[in-house]
Write a protein that holds these residues in place. Sequence first.
Motif, short mmCIF file in Angstrom:
data_model
loop_
_atom_site.label_atom_id
_atom_site.label_comp_id
_atom_site.label_asym_id
_atom_site.label_seq_id
_atom_site.Cartn_x
_atom_site.Cartn_y
_atom_site.Cartn_z
N SER A 48 0.83 -1.21 0.00
CA SER A 48 0.00 0.00 0.00
C SER A 48 0.86 1.26 0.00
O SER A 48 0.52 2.26 -0.64
N LEU A 49 1.97 1.22 0.71
CA LEU A 49 2.86 2.39 0.72
C LEU A 49 3.41 2.64 -0.69
O LEU A 49 3.57 3.79 -1.10
N GLY A 50 3.66 1.58 -1.42
CA GLY A 50 4.10 1.76 -2.81
C GLY A 50 3.01 2.35 -3.68
O GLY A 50 3.27 3.24 -4.48
N VAL A 51 1.80 1.86 -3.50
CA VAL A 51 0.68 2.37 -4.29
C VAL A 51 0.47 3.85 -4.02
O VAL A 51 0.20 4.63 -4.94
N ARG A 52 0.61 4.26 -2.76
CA ARG A 52 0.37 5.66 -2.41
C ARG A 52 1.49 6.58 -2.92
O ARG A 52 1.30 7.78 -3.08
N ARG A 53 2.65 6.05 -3.13
CA ARG A 53 3.78 6.78 -3.72
C ARG A 53 4.17 8.03 -2.92
O ARG A 53 4.63 9.02 -3.48
N ASP A 54 4.02 7.98 -1.64
CA ASP A 54 4.39 9.12 -0.81
C ASP A 54 5.88 9.00 -0.45
O ASP A 54 6.29 8.02 0.18
N PRO A 55 6.69 9.99 -0.81
CA PRO A 55 8.13 9.92 -0.49
C PRO A 55 8.40 9.78 1.01
O PRO A 55 9.48 9.32 1.40
#
Lengths: 245, 424
Positions: A136-143
Amino acid sequence: MMPKPTACAAAPAARRGTPEPKILLDTMIAIRSFVPSLLVLALSGSGLAAETPEATALAVLASQAGVHEKARACQQLGVVGGPASIPALAALLDQEHLADYARSGLEGIKDPAAEAALLKALPKLEGLYLAGVVNSLGVRRDPAAVPDLQKLALDPKRGVASEAVASLGMIGSVEAAKTINMVLTTGPAELRVPAAHAALAAAARLAKAGDPAAARVLLDAVVRTVTTGALPAVAKHQMAALPAK
Amino acid sequence: MKSTRRNFLKTTALAIGMPTIIPASALGKNGAVAPSNRIVMGGIGIGPRGREDLGAFLKQPDVQFVAIADVQEERREIVRWMANKQCGNEDCAKTRDMFEVLGRPDIDAVLIATGDHWHALGIILASKAGKDIYCEKPCSMTIRESQELADAVNRYGRVFQAGTQRRNVDNFRFAAELARSGKLGKIHTVHASILHLEESHEWLPAEAEPAIEVVDWDRWLGPAPWRPYNKNYVQGRWRGYYDFHGGAALPEWGAHTVDICQWAANADDTTPVEFEAEGETIHARYANGVKMVMRLAGFNGEGKWVVPGTCPVRFEGDSGWVEAADSGKVAVSSPTLLAGGAPAEMAGTDPSKHVRNFLDCVKSRAKPAANADVTRRGHIVSHAASIGWRLGRKVNFDPATETFINDAEANRMCSRARRSPWHA
């Protein structure tokens, strides 16, 4: 990396699922249908308008409703949920059958607090639950997720290094690229192919963001470190499409 | 020496002491195709529709089908039987693990015909494994998956054909080319038929799961969220359920009809800029003013379509119109439009020419008719239209960014979380 379930895989669904006795099902559904309405009334002092879709879904999560009703509430919160929904969703990230639904809610909430909740859950989770949050962190793409993903990518004991590398590839920032490069060049052999796939994804992001030089570094690392299969050729092809130096 | 499949066969034969007198059939004489020119294929998730595709593949002389991965034993065995019967041997391997098929270096291409919720991820995983892909439609559950599948296919340089075979069915091609040629005048409206829109969030009653070798329910679910097993899902009655059937069922036919409309409107590289539902009719408009109307048709011919058959499309210009459907027939506003002869009648569901187009492209590395780029946009149009329908209001869409404009609610409907550990 191909997300083939490995050591972190949970028990097969056959052992995870506990079908409810059919004879009670209709009765339970009938009872449950009243619960959200009652809880919406109870929430009227919480700051959320009592009859908003978000409040209704949150009331379901706070109730004794079954997995089906709570699963649907999580999905709805992925569309209508805001910061007020984040604690309730985060509380389900380690719940059998509901963890993935909770992620569907959190992936949809763009507020930074959702990212923070996912990051906060990382140290507490294991196996499929941890892998799911990493994805999910990858999907959200938040640095903001990059430092934690870097740690997971470099820590084989947590069992989600390939998922973490893949998520870094999806984020595709310069900082994410550094870790991917490190895994490619100095990481364990079993992570080389997942890291190469992540490098290809990150390079595409970097090139699109106007940083072909950083993309080239990653693609060059793929060519140097992966010596078999089609990946070096794919990297060369991608490199050839970059703007000239 | 340049490494080719032919060289590999030659050196391998020497290495393992095979006879040096090679049968004529192996060299491609007597009508047979030499091994070096054969396309070795595997299958992933092949049910009733997939078997129609498989039948078309098996008829091709240059296809060798060697492995099937399916989570259902009964389906594995049927496909294995079909392949072995065609090849006259017992060589087709069967497994419930698709990674065994994707990991085989001798397999060039895969036919993916799983349930819809597996399509995009299957395409992505096959691309990463270096396989060319023919995948049944709809190929995606969401706008995001439509983007991801095209990005993967292009990044890994794979040949991809969506199972939207009407791009290679004569009457549909004829109609689209009539529109594109200007013979209908300036095109102002294209019509795509759709099925009734539905989106159930119900779960069927839980049933005891079969043994994993009979039905691997966990793998059947794959990236879809968990729910208890019920045999109806795995027997094909998963349609209509939100978790397994994307876009409120609009892409079920829209993958074909919207796609053909995109082609006819010369809009394969863009999408409409607005969508507005009126009941189950969805009106879309391109930036150049051309309109797309997605409206009901059914198996009983409702919806005032002229040509009989499922999946009708209609293209209207300033000076004429044309309509085509699965009966293989066309209707035109003026006989002069058929001056060059009517197209040959071919069932709209027949995948044979589409399959051949794919195989030719596997060899030439050209882009097939329903390649990843047109599939991306055609599917995005279907999904965007369904989001407009779900919201019950007009939504504005930016074809460049492939996002809804100033519409957070709509944009939050563009993706779904995948069940752990599945990811792209």
